[in-house]
Design an enzyme around this catalytic site. Structure first.
Site, PDB file in Angstrom:
ATOM      1  N   ASP A  85       0.732  -1.301   0.053  1.00 17.14           N
ATOM      2  CA  ASP A  85      -0.077   0.000  -0.009  1.00 17.14           C
ATOM      3  C   ASP A  85       0.908   1.300   0.067  1.00 17.14           C
ATOM      4  OD1 ASP A  85       0.863  -0.507   2.738  1.00 17.14           O
ATOM      5  OD2 ASP A  85      -0.897   1.159   3.403  1.00 17.14           O
ATOM      6  N   GLU A 180       0.122  -1.426   5.714  1.00 20.38           N
ATOM      7  CA  GLU A 180       1.262  -0.911   6.581  1.00 20.38           C
ATOM      8  C   GLU A 180       0.757   0.745   6.818  1.00 20.38           C
ATOM      9  OE1 GLU A 180       5.128   0.714   7.819  1.00 20.38           O
ATOM     10  OE2 GLU A 180       3.777   1.354   6.269  1.00 20.38           O
TER      11      GLU A 180
HETATM   12 ZN   LIG Z   1       6.688   1.894   4.149  1.00 21.25          ZN
END
Ligand SMILES: [Zn+2]
Length: 413
Positions: A85, A180
């Protein structure tokens, strides 16, 4: 060792950054945005093409893959991990990556918005990159080198390893995670299924950098209670909680104790959210320090200011709630010194300087380390991330691939 290898890391990177994988903190789904799976699915296909047969995407958007051991020795199982992401801070739709060949040390003006200038004055690391090939976005989006540089490095490393059976190594696990950037990257990771002894995230910046330390983090919620009365008849009765919280905030030091006044190894407290009415006001803080035991000192000091504030408004009161967020992964990693020693040796063999760093933040690695997978971070070359000035050097990514190729051999030895 990789002199004759024709790297695929830059081509892969150019492909991956064009795919929009922005995560969304407001979403309750897993992964937070379905589009992240567009990249994860492509990674599975490419891993199959490389010859990594068991690569697969699970229902939560995690990619797991195994490169089997090719040695008879008993060797620890290593995992390499990166996140697919990109940050919600800046759009990742229609990313147009541009390669600036043989960078000349001058300002880089981004063509789609000429007000976006990447200058070595603000990014001094660029001066070390003169002569290298730099990839940037075009001015309207982030680049997504955080962490598609890490993804591309792991993919190219897998490609290299499968093509070079003479490199002896133990079992290697590959893991690509979603979300994340919104702090949920390891929520649904299955460490049992992964079956690794230790791991490395590929999500660091400058060439040679190695991060084995993060903040320890708590969240604190303070609630101030006033006394409510009809404002027309509130004389000597009404105590306004909003004024108590205002006084409290004003008591906080202006020259220290905050993210805007601290650096390096200093910790801080930071108000991040406040809401309230005259009767009751609540304020949320994040508390950060490299030393876990100092969190308590910061919280006690913060509570001291709360006490002083309510003392100025007799009849008001406060409540405090503390929540653990994450802990400095160094507390785990010091128990496994071989994890660092292997990287230091791999960097020595690659011919680059090993630079140990601390992250003034948390990483997926800090959570993984406490979940049972000790997991420091290795450089990828990604720089100025989460914004339109993001850039990465192709040569830095290639060096990172080379470090991984040496690293698996060092561990197998
Ligand atoms: Zn990162």
């Amino acid at each position: 060792m990789l002199e004759k290898y024709s790297f695929s890391v830059a081509d892969r990177f150019m492909r991956y950054v064009r795919i929009d994988t922005q995560s969304d903190p407001q979403s309750a789904t897993i992964p937070s945005t379905a589009k992240q799976k567009n990249l994860s699915g492509l990674l599975v296909d490419e891993l199959h093409q490389i010859g990594v047969q068991d690569a697969h995407l699970d229902e939560w958007g995690y990619v797991y893959a195994t490169i089997p051991s090719n040695t008879d020795k008993t060797v620890p199982v290593i995992c390499f991990c990166a996140h697919v992401d990109t940050a919600p801070d800046c759009t990742g739709t229609n990313v147009k990556p541009i390669v600036h060949e043989k960078y000349d040390g001058k300002d880089i003006v981004l063509p789609d918005d000429i007000n976006q200038i990447i200058s070595p004055r603000e990014h001094p690391y660029l001066l070390e990159k003169i002569g290298e090939d730099i990839i940037t976005a075009s001015g309207k989006t982030l680049l997504g080198a955080d962490d598609k540089a890490g993804v591309a490095i792991i993919m190219d490393f897998a490609n290299y390893l499968v093509q070079h059976d003479e490199i002896k190594h133990g079992t290697i696990k590959l893991l690509f995670t979603p979300d994340e950037e919104i702090g949920r990257g390891v929520n649904k990771v299955d460490l049992k299924k992964l079956g690794a002894d230790f791991g490395y995230t590929l999500d660091g910046g400058e060439r040679g950098s190695y991060t084995d330390e993060t903040f320890s983090a708590d969240g604190v919620s303070l609630t101030f209670h006033g006394i409510i009365a009809h404002p027309g008849y509130g004389k000597d009765k009404l105590i306004n909680a909003l004024k108590v919280v205002g006084t409290f905030l004003d008591l906080l030091p202006k020259d220290s104790f905050s993210p805007e006044t601290t650096a390096d190894r200093e910790g801080f407290v930071h108000p991040v959210h406040m809401e309230g009415i005259a009767e009751k006001a609540q304020i949320e803080f994040i508390i950060r320090d490299f030393e876990t035991k100092r969190l308590k000192i910061h919280i006690d000091r913060l509570e001291g200011f709360a006490k002083q504030a309510v003392a100025q408004y007799p009849g008001s009161s406060y409540g405090i709630e503390v929540k653990e967020q994450y802990r400095n992964m160094k507390e785990v990693l010091v128990q496994h010194p071989h994890i660092e020693a292997a990287v230091a040796e791999a960097m020595r063999r690659t011919g680059i300087k090993f630079k140990k760093q601390s992250a003034r933040g948390g990483t997926d690695g800090s959570r993984l380390s406490f979940m049972g997978l000790p997991c420091p971070d290795i450089f990828t070359g990604e720089m100025a991330f989460h914004g339109k000035h993001e850039y990465v050097s192709i040569q830095d990514m290639q060096k990172s691939v080379e470090v991984l190729a040496h690293l698996v051999q060092v561990v197998a030895e």
